[in-house]
Design an enzyme around this catalytic site. Structure first.
Site, PDB file in Angstrom:
ATOM      1  N   CYS A   2     -13.117 -12.667  -9.110  1.00  0.00           N
ATOM      2  CA  CYS A   2     -14.287 -12.972  -9.923  1.00  0.00           C
ATOM      3  C   CYS A   2     -15.558 -12.639  -9.157  1.00  0.00           C
ATOM      4  O   CYS A   2     -15.563 -12.563  -7.929  1.00  0.00           O
ATOM      5  CB  CYS A   2     -14.296 -14.449 -10.269  1.00  0.00           C
ATOM      6  SG  CYS A   2     -12.741 -15.010 -10.945  1.00  0.00           S
ATOM      7  N   ARG A  27     -15.442  -6.721 -10.151  1.00  0.00           N
ATOM      8  CA  ARG A  27     -14.594  -7.750  -9.532  1.00  0.00           C
ATOM      9  C   ARG A  27     -13.740  -8.500 -10.545  1.00  0.00           C
ATOM     10  O   ARG A  27     -12.863  -9.273 -10.174  1.00  0.00           O
ATOM     11  CB  ARG A  27     -15.474  -8.765  -8.800  1.00  0.00           C
ATOM     12  CG  ARG A  27     -16.265  -8.173  -7.652  1.00  0.00           C
ATOM     13  CD  ARG A  27     -17.150  -9.221  -7.044  1.00  0.00           C
ATOM     14  NE  ARG A  27     -16.386 -10.186  -6.291  1.00  0.00           N
ATOM     15  CZ  ARG A  27     -16.140 -10.110  -4.987  1.00  0.00           C
ATOM     16  NH1 ARG A  27     -16.613  -9.107  -4.291  1.00  0.00           N
ATOM     17  NH2 ARG A  27     -15.431 -11.022  -4.381  1.00  0.00           N
ATOM     18  N   TRP A  74     -11.842 -12.785 -13.343  1.00  0.00           N
ATOM     19  CA  TRP A  74     -10.506 -12.200 -13.299  1.00  0.00           C
ATOM     20  C   TRP A  74      -9.563 -13.387 -13.342  1.00  0.00           C
ATOM     21  O   TRP A  74      -9.499 -14.171 -12.399  1.00  0.00           O
ATOM     22  CB  TRP A  74     -10.296 -11.390 -12.025  1.00  0.00           C
ATOM     23  CG  TRP A  74      -8.977 -10.678 -11.997  1.00  0.00           C
ATOM     24  CD1 TRP A  74      -8.672  -9.498 -12.599  1.00  0.00           C
ATOM     25  CD2 TRP A  74      -7.782 -11.105 -11.323  1.00  0.00           C
ATOM     26  NE1 TRP A  74      -7.360  -9.165 -12.361  1.00  0.00           N
ATOM     27  CE2 TRP A  74      -6.790 -10.131 -11.575  1.00  0.00           C
ATOM     28  CE3 TRP A  74      -7.444 -12.201 -10.547  1.00  0.00           C
ATOM     29  CZ2 TRP A  74      -5.500 -10.214 -11.075  1.00  0.00           C
ATOM     30  CZ3 TRP A  74      -6.157 -12.298 -10.043  1.00  0.00           C
ATOM     31  CH2 TRP A  74      -5.200 -11.307 -10.304  1.00  0.00           C
ATOM     32  N   ASN A  98     -15.226 -18.643  -7.711  1.00  0.00           N
ATOM     33  CA  ASN A  98     -14.346 -17.507  -7.427  1.00  0.00           C
ATOM     34  C   ASN A  98     -13.326 -17.975  -6.413  1.00  0.00           C
ATOM     35  O   ASN A  98     -13.699 -18.488  -5.362  1.00  0.00           O
ATOM     36  CB  ASN A  98     -15.175 -16.348  -6.861  1.00  0.00           C
ATOM     37  CG  ASN A  98     -14.304 -15.257  -6.250  1.00  0.00           C
ATOM     38  OD1 ASN A  98     -13.173 -15.065  -6.682  1.00  0.00           O
ATOM     39  ND2 ASN A  98     -14.836 -14.565  -5.255  1.00  0.00           N
ATOM     40  N   GLY A  99     -12.032 -17.811  -6.707  1.00  0.00           N
ATOM     41  CA  GLY A  99     -10.986 -18.234  -5.773  1.00  0.00           C
ATOM     42  C   GLY A  99      -9.941 -19.053  -6.507  1.00  0.00           C
ATOM     43  O   GLY A  99      -9.848 -19.003  -7.736  1.00  0.00           O
ATOM     44  N   GLU A 479       0.482   7.180  -3.441  1.00  0.00           N
ATOM     45  CA  GLU A 479      -0.894   6.976  -3.893  1.00  0.00           C
ATOM     46  C   GLU A 479      -1.067   7.562  -5.308  1.00  0.00           C
ATOM     47  O   GLU A 479      -1.694   6.949  -6.172  1.00  0.00           O
ATOM     48  CB  GLU A 479      -1.867   7.632  -2.884  1.00  0.00           C
ATOM     49  CG  GLU A 479      -3.290   7.883  -3.353  1.00  0.00           C
ATOM     50  CD  GLU A 479      -4.091   6.622  -3.643  1.00  0.00           C
ATOM     51  OE1 GLU A 479      -3.590   5.517  -3.445  1.00  0.00           O
ATOM     52  OE2 GLU A 479      -5.244   6.762  -4.105  1.00  0.00           O
ATOM     53  N   LYS A 483      -1.998   5.380  -8.616  1.00  0.00           N
ATOM     54  CA  LYS A 483      -3.220   5.660  -9.374  1.00  0.00           C
ATOM     55  C   LYS A 483      -2.891   5.910 -10.843  1.00  0.00           C
ATOM     56  O   LYS A 483      -3.607   5.462 -11.734  1.00  0.00           O
ATOM     57  CB  LYS A 483      -3.917   6.878  -8.751  1.00  0.00           C
ATOM     58  CG  LYS A 483      -5.390   6.774  -8.768  1.00  0.00           C
ATOM     59  CD  LYS A 483      -6.006   6.402  -7.444  1.00  0.00           C
ATOM     60  CE  LYS A 483      -5.594   5.040  -6.948  1.00  0.00           C
ATOM     61  NZ  LYS A 483      -6.200   4.711  -5.662  1.00  0.00           N
ATOM     62  N   GLU A 486      -2.037   2.633 -12.529  1.00  0.00           N
ATOM     63  CA  GLU A 486      -3.204   1.751 -12.572  1.00  0.00           C
ATOM     64  C   GLU A 486      -4.147   2.093 -13.733  1.00  0.00           C
ATOM     65  O   GLU A 486      -4.600   1.203 -14.434  1.00  0.00           O
ATOM     66  CB  GLU A 486      -3.929   1.912 -11.231  1.00  0.00           C
ATOM     67  CG  GLU A 486      -4.897   0.847 -10.881  1.00  0.00           C
ATOM     68  CD  GLU A 486      -5.442   1.019  -9.460  1.00  0.00           C
ATOM     69  OE1 GLU A 486      -5.340   2.119  -8.878  1.00  0.00           O
ATOM     70  OE2 GLU A 486      -6.000   0.043  -8.945  1.00  0.00           O
ATOM     71  N   HIS A 502      19.989  10.441  -4.083  1.00  0.00           N
ATOM     72  CA  HIS A 502      20.711   9.189  -3.820  1.00  0.00           C
ATOM     73  C   HIS A 502      20.541   8.185  -4.954  1.00  0.00           C
ATOM     74  O   HIS A 502      20.802   7.003  -4.766  1.00  0.00           O
ATOM     75  CB  HIS A 502      20.237   8.583  -2.494  1.00  0.00           C
ATOM     76  CG  HIS A 502      20.557   9.444  -1.310  1.00  0.00           C
ATOM     77  ND1 HIS A 502      21.843   9.636  -0.849  1.00  0.00           N
ATOM     78  CD2 HIS A 502      19.758  10.205  -0.522  1.00  0.00           C
ATOM     79  CE1 HIS A 502      21.824  10.463   0.185  1.00  0.00           C
ATOM     80  NE2 HIS A 502      20.565  10.829   0.402  1.00  0.00           N
ATOM     81  N   LYS A 602     -11.244  -5.270  -8.706  1.00  0.00           N
ATOM     82  CA  LYS A 602     -11.434  -4.423  -7.535  1.00  0.00           C
ATOM     83  C   LYS A 602     -11.052  -5.135  -6.245  1.00  0.00           C
ATOM     84  O   LYS A 602     -10.357  -4.593  -5.405  1.00  0.00           O
ATOM     85  CB  LYS A 602     -12.905  -4.002  -7.489  1.00  0.00           C
ATOM     86  CG  LYS A 602     -13.276  -3.131  -6.304  1.00  0.00           C
ATOM     87  CD  LYS A 602     -12.791  -1.728  -6.511  1.00  0.00           C
ATOM     88  CE  LYS A 602     -13.163  -0.817  -5.368  1.00  0.00           C
ATOM     89  NZ  LYS A 602     -12.321   0.393  -5.401  1.00  0.00           N
TER      90      LYS A 602
HETATM   91  O1  M6R Z   1     -10.277  -3.675  -0.696  1.00  0.00           O
HETATM   92  P1  M6R Z   1      -8.916  -3.281  -0.257  1.00  0.00           P
HETATM   93  O2  M6R Z   1      -8.853  -1.894   0.298  1.00  0.00           O
HETATM   94  O3  M6R Z   1      -8.319  -4.278   0.722  1.00  0.00           O
HETATM   95  O4  M6R Z   1      -8.019  -3.323  -1.544  1.00  0.00           O
HETATM   96  C1  M6R Z   1      -6.638  -3.100  -1.468  1.00  0.00           C
HETATM   97  C2  M6R Z   1      -6.029  -2.851  -2.823  1.00  0.00           C
HETATM   98  O5  M6R Z   1      -6.244  -3.960  -3.658  1.00  0.00           O
HETATM   99  C3  M6R Z   1      -6.599  -1.599  -3.485  1.00  0.00           C
HETATM  100  O6  M6R Z   1      -6.396  -0.465  -2.705  1.00  0.00           O
HETATM  101  C4  M6R Z   1      -5.945  -1.377  -4.858  1.00  0.00           C
HETATM  102  O7  M6R Z   1      -4.588  -1.088  -4.719  1.00  0.00           O
HETATM  103  C5  M6R Z   1      -6.685  -0.264  -5.614  1.00  0.00           C
HETATM  104  N1  M6R Z   1      -7.039  -0.737  -6.913  1.00  0.00           N
HETATM  105  C6  M6R Z   1      -5.890   0.995  -5.716  1.00  0.00           C
HETATM  106  O8  M6R Z   1      -6.559   1.975  -6.437  1.00  0.00           O
END
Ligand code: M6R
Length: 607
Positions: A2, A27, A74, A98-99, A479, A483, A486, A502, A602
């Site tokens: 958040c 966030r 969030w 937040n938390g 990666e 992506k 996501e 395998h 984020k």
């Molecule tokens: O801020 P950070 O690099 O620690 O965040 C880590 C992950 O949450 C972040 O890389 C997440 O997987 C991204 N949304 C990937 O695109």
């Protein structure tokens, strides 16, 4: 997670807080809300969904007053509904949080027994009731705030306002970030410096356990014991220009275009311009005798760490243990005396990674963090920060931070290899030169959007996609798959190309495209064989390679995107860019919310 912000000042609070939330929306964007206090009365307005919904709600329920707090959520506890949206009210107070309040059930039981009625499913509402309970007992807002936070367990950044107190804003943090911004006759609270960027360039980052009492003209900070403390005021260079879209459709598109600059600026930090040799700050250990390194991170940052492991093992001959932070934290592996813990994070606030930092620090490890936000909690708690210079990354999907992380890890590898005597001077120069070539190669790759778009058309029709890579290209495949999942919501898995036979090869038919990251390195022939196996089973093969690889793949692959020739050392950095562009192009075709994909946030500041 958040985002929270607040103001105590002399101008209407609502537009200030609303714009602050706009900058924090990355966030969390499940719901949003604002509360203000005006002529002693607290009022609030909340809406489920994106911030624009709150904007509409505010037109119907305008909020007056020059002191206010806001929240963009969030969801952790309770569905993303208007009822569960912050600010939470109880009696004479309103709070945003937040938390996660881990002992909220216990607190709630006690408060309900006292006759309090809870209207939400959130953990945060307990904070509002507890705070009001203390106010009802006759405490001042300041004493009530201190008494409240002493009873909270878990992680929190909280902002509080009080009926009858137009000139008062109280904040507290433990395990979630909170910063104070200083203005002329007005003071601000924000989850990060982005929230505060246009409001103030004078910022204090609260430390864990700190809480603060803000009025228009005064800031008082206290530690967890309640003692008054001084915290440094830092001048931030963030500008609003850095957090706009600059004419791009999405932050992700803008940030993809910033790869060359992010890599270039980061390399400038780690390479001496005169000698053209890697020049890193002095390490808090002797790299020559280092027994082992542990690398940890989450999500994309973890995949950057996996590339780092390949580099450190191959070039610096350093044994590396690597795991995602949420696993490593509870694995309790034996740690060598004074070993190195290398943490990687864009935000420097990710709860899982921060948790490992604290565990490993307590276990006597030297903590080196690779961070984009250097003044973050991880930055402050590390023995050494290796900063990347990616600039603010707003899109939830990480892009330029990833290549900047890799640039730092590549420099660290060369630095360690030199200290450990595992690299000839000539090879060291070749590796460094290959890094220096990256910004211009990255610029060339940005010219490939159209070609990548034709590949994206194949992917956009699929329900499942396989990404393949071998060796150091394996984490780039991971990666790419992350992506794609996501932002396009298409299921994707990455496999080491040699593992295909395998098991996962049984998935392949003409509906499951196979994306391969295959520069013509020493593993190219092996990857080619694996791709032929996939094609023989009806797989549609899409490949990122170089000109030499393209020649060998022309009868196997349906789509080939040809990248500039590059030394195998720097290839993972360059090959990341088209893989991320592919996900972006697929998301555009699918019409998803690119910058704010569903269910995500984020900065993940909860476990
Ligand atoms: O801020 P950070 O690099 O620690 O965040 C880590 C992950 O949450 C972040 O890389 C997440 O997987 C991204 N949304 C990937 O695109």
């Amino acid at each position: 997670m958040c985002g929270i912000c607040g103001v105590v000042g002399h101008r209407p609070a609502t537009p200030i807080v609303f714009e602050g939330l706009r900058r924090l929306e990355y966030r969390g964007y499940d719901s949003a809300g604002i509360a203000t206090v005006d002529k002693g009365q607290v009022a609030r307005c909340r809406a489920a969904g994106k911030l624009d919904n709150l904007g509409k709600a505010l037109q119907e329920t305008p909020l007056s007053g020059s002191t206010g707090i806001g929240h963009t959520r969030w969801a952790t506890h309770g569905a993303p509904t208007t009822t569960n949206a912050h600010p939470h009210r109880a009696g004479q107070v309103a709070i945003v949080h937040n938390g996660i309040i881990e002992n909220f059930s216990e607190l709630k039981k006690v408060l309900v027994a006292k006759g309090r009625h809870f209207e939400t499913e959130t953990d945060s509402e307990a904070v509002a009731h507890l705070l009001d309970e203390h106010i009802q007992q006759g405490m001042s807002p300041k004493d009530a705030a201190f008494a409240t936070i002493q009873k909270l367990q878990g992680a929190y950044a909280i902002a509080m306002i009080f009926e009858g107190h137009d000139n008062l804003l109280i904040g507290a943090r433990h395990g979630a970030p909170l910063a104070i911004g200083y203005g002329e006759g007005e003071m601000f609270l924000g989850s990060d410096s982005l929230a505060l960027a246009p409001l103030s360039d004078q910022i204090t980052y609260l430390e864990d356990g700190d809480w603060c009492v803000l009025t228009q003209d005064k800031v008082e900070i206290f530690n967890a014991k309640g003692d008054s403390v001084e915290r440094p005021v830092q001048t931030t260079s963030l500008t609003t220009g850095q957090i706009g879209k600059d004419g791009y459709r999405h932050f992700m598109e803008k940030e993809l275009h910033e790869h060359p600059v992010a890599i270039g600026q980061t390399l400038q930090r780690v390479i001496d311009p005169e000698t053209r040799r890697i020049a890193l700050p002095k390490m808090p250990f002797d790299a020559a005798t280092l027994p082992r390194a542990t690398i940890t991170a989450c999500g994309s940052a973890f995949y950057a760490g996996v590339v780092g492991r390949y580099w450190l093992e191959e070039f610096a001959r350093l044994p590396v243990d690597i795991d995602v932070a949420s696993e490593l934290r509870y694995r309790n592996p034996p740690q060598p005396n004074q070993g190195l813990a290398l943490l990687i994070s864009q935000s420097g606030e990710t709860a899982d990674t921060l948790g490992v930092l604290r565990e490993l620090k307590a276990a006597g490890q030297r903590i080196v963090s690779v961070l984009n936000v250097e003044h973050s909690t991880m930055g402050r708690e590390s023995d050494l920060v290796l900063g990347m210079v990616a600039g603010p990354e707003i899109s939830v999907a990480s892009t330029k931070a990833f290549t900047a992380q890799l640039s730092v890890l590549a420099a660290l590898t060369i630095d360690f290899a030199r200290s450990r005597g595992t690299l000839s001077e000539e090879r060291e120069r070749q590796l460094t030169d290959s890094l220096l070539d990256l910004p211009s190669h990255a610029l060339d790759v940005l010219g490939l959007f159209d070609e990548i778009r034709s590949m994206a058309r194949v992917i956009a029709q699929a329900r499942d996609v396989l990404y393949l890579g071998r060796g150091i290209c394996m984490p780039i495949a991971q990666e790419g798959a992350l992506k794609l999942k996501e932002i396009s919501y298409i299921h994707a898995e990455a496999y080491a190309a040699g593992e295909l036979k395998h098991g996962p090869i049984s998935l392949i038919d003409h509906t499951v495209p196979v994306v391969a990251i295959a520069p013509s390195n020493i593993l190219f022939d092996k990857t080619l064989s694996n791709l032929q196996e996939a094609k023989a089973r009806g797989g549609r093969i899409l490949v990122f390679t170089d000109a030499k690889g393209a020649e060998r793949l022309k009868d196997v692959a349906e789509h080939i995107v040809v990248l500039p020739d590059i030394d195998a050392f720097a290839a993972p950095i360059l090959y990341t860019i088209p893989v991320q562009i592919l996900a972006y192009e697929v998301a555009l075709l699918k019409g998803t919310d690119v910058d704010q994909p569903r269910n995500l946030a984020k900065s993940v500041t909860v476990e």
